[in-house]
Write a protein that holds these residues in place. Structure first.
Motif, short mmCIF file in Angstrom:
data_model
loop_
_atom_site.label_atom_id
_atom_site.label_comp_id
_atom_site.label_asym_id
_atom_site.label_seq_id
_atom_site.Cartn_x
_atom_site.Cartn_y
_atom_site.Cartn_z
N UNK A 152 0.91 -1.14 0.06
CA UNK A 152 0.00 0.12 -0.04
C UNK A 152 0.98 1.37 -0.07
N UNK A 153 0.39 2.38 -0.71
CA UNK A 153 1.31 3.59 -0.67
C UNK A 153 1.20 4.50 0.61
N UNK A 154 2.29 4.50 1.30
CA UNK A 154 2.28 5.16 2.46
C UNK A 154 3.46 6.22 2.59
N UNK A 155 3.27 7.51 2.89
CA UNK A 155 4.15 8.42 3.13
C UNK A 155 5.00 8.20 4.47
N UNK A 156 6.33 8.51 4.29
CA UNK A 156 7.08 8.27 5.78
C UNK A 156 6.98 9.59 6.44
N UNK A 157 6.20 10.55 6.19
CA UNK A 157 6.02 11.69 7.03
C UNK A 157 5.52 11.61 8.45
N UNK A 158 4.67 10.51 8.66
CA UNK A 158 4.36 10.30 9.89
C UNK A 158 5.26 9.67 10.90
N UNK A 159 6.04 8.79 10.45
CA UNK A 159 7.08 8.23 11.13
C UNK A 159 8.30 9.19 11.41
N UNK A 160 8.55 10.21 10.36
CA UNK A 160 9.51 10.98 10.61
C UNK A 160 9.08 12.03 11.56
N UNK A 161 7.87 12.43 11.60
CA UNK A 161 7.44 13.45 12.61
C UNK A 161 7.57 12.84 13.94
N UNK A 162 7.16 11.73 14.28
CA UNK A 162 7.46 10.91 15.63
C UNK A 162 8.77 10.71 15.92
N UNK A 163 9.70 10.24 14.95
CA UNK A 163 11.07 10.40 15.21
C UNK A 163 11.63 11.54 15.75
N UNK A 164 11.24 12.62 15.10
CA UNK A 164 11.68 14.05 15.43
C UNK A 164 11.34 14.46 16.78
N UNK A 165 10.07 14.16 16.76
CA UNK A 165 9.64 14.64 18.36
C UNK A 165 10.13 14.01 19.45
N UNK A 166 10.75 12.61 19.38
CA UNK A 166 11.67 12.20 20.34
C UNK A 166 12.69 12.87 20.66
N UNK A 167 13.40 13.28 19.51
CA UNK A 167 14.90 13.93 19.46
C UNK A 167 14.89 15.34 19.81
N UNK A 168 13.78 16.10 19.65
CA UNK A 168 13.61 17.44 19.87
C UNK A 168 12.88 18.24 20.78
N UNK A 169 12.57 17.27 21.85
CA UNK A 169 12.16 17.73 23.22
C UNK A 169 12.91 18.51 23.80
N UNK A 170 12.35 19.80 24.70
CA UNK A 170 13.38 20.54 25.06
C UNK A 170 13.91 19.93 26.23
N UNK A 171 13.33 19.32 27.37
CA UNK A 171 14.06 18.71 28.20
C UNK A 171 13.75 17.23 28.50
#
Length: 325
Positions: A248-267
């Protein structure tokens, strides 16, 4: 289709300030229609249960259930087990529906007899209603639906703007250990069996953003919050791998968003953060080509991903912190 039985399931937790508005809107919309409203109080500590009891004495179509607090997944499972309708609709206790919500849904179900009916909604913040129109035609094929779903834009992975055939939902169970994305997880497995999807290009639901929503009312510690974010990554990654396996065609966008959320939290004081962050960075490297080529991935997410792949996410995090100040 001569008649349509619809079960409206409303999970509630500490919703004393909003459950009345929610119920009033649904009751006004359904009027005398053959609809049941199943409301599950997940061990609220406020007056939610008392309000539900008062409403149930006035309205025969309202069935209420009280349980010990176990999270929204467990409340959804109770509601689903009690629902008797041919179709299931969901309403969150801090949201509400338009006056023509049921009439429009009924018309769509009667006309198309779909497996899934999805409709547009209002994003409501500070009493401002912003229409959210999903970029899909009236008749939707599965591939288009899956791709739009994976973009995480107007078509969010929520249950409240999707009316789904009950026999499909009865085949699955909500994970009761998930603090968030329990609906996302269920939709992963249910979506793939849809053969008839209909989109109603009309805003029928008010998605209210406030601090009393279900997302905010279950308080957790800082460490627990990081564990939740980590679990969310696993849920999203599992869907991506599953849909890819099915072709099925799926964008990597959702995964990328969640990956970055983990790395870019302030504290972060979570003890496993460094170890888990290394895994996230490696996942970003593995998907680097897809992230850069995918037009569905936003510019900001791409920039965050590139910095992380280069091992410079701490620098970008510091810059973003300065910008916010």
């Amino acid at each position: 289709m001569d008649s349509i039985e619809l079960s409206v399931i409303i999970p509630a937790y500490n919703a004393g300030q909003t459950i009345g508005r929610c119920l009033d809107s649904v009751l006004q919309s359904v009027q005398q229609a053959p609809v049941e409203i199943v409301c599950v109080d997940d061990g609220s500590k406020d007056n939610t249960w008392e309000i539900l009891q008062a409403y149930s004495k006035k309205y025969a179509c309202l069935r209420i259930f009280h349980k010990e607090n176990g999270g929204v997944g467990s409340a959804r499972n109770v509601g689903l087990s009690q629902a008797a309708g041919n179709y299931i609709a969901w309403v969150d206790s801090d949201d509400y529906v338009t006056a023509d919500w049921y009439e429009t849904i009924y018309s769509g179900l009667e006309k198309y007899n779909p497996d899934c009916l999805v409709f547009d909604y209002f994003y409501t913040r500070d009493d401002v209603d912003e229409p959210q129109h999903i970029a899909l035609p009236e008749k939707v094929n599965l591939k288009s639906f899956v791709y739009e779903q994976s973009l995480e834009r107007e078509l969010k992975n929520f249950l409240w703007n999707q009316v789904i055939r009950a026999s499909f939902l009865k085949k699955v169970k909500f994970n009761e250990t998930y603090y968030m994305l329990e609906d996302y997880d269920v939709l992963t497995w249910v979506t793939t069996i849809f053969e008839n999807i209909v989109h109603i290009n009309k805003c029928l639901y008010y998605y209210v953003q406030n601090e009393s929503s279900l997302t905010h009312t279950y308080t957790v510690s800082s460490e627990a919050l990081w564990n939740i974010i980590w679990t969310n990554i696993d849920i999203v990654q599992r869907r991506y791998d599953y849909y890819k396996k099915l072709g099925l065609p799926i964008s990597i966008n959702d995964c990328a968003i969640h990956f970055c959320e983990y790395l870019y939290q302030n504290k972060c004081h979570e003890i496993k953060w460094a170890e888990r962050s290394a895994i996230v960075r490696e996942n970003l490297r593995l998907h680097q080509g897809e992230i850069l080529r995918d037009k569905g991935v936003g510019k900001r997410v791409k920039i965050k991903a590139i910095f992380a792949i280069m091992g410079m996410d701490s620098l970008l995090r510091a810059l973003l912190k300065l910008k916010n100040k």
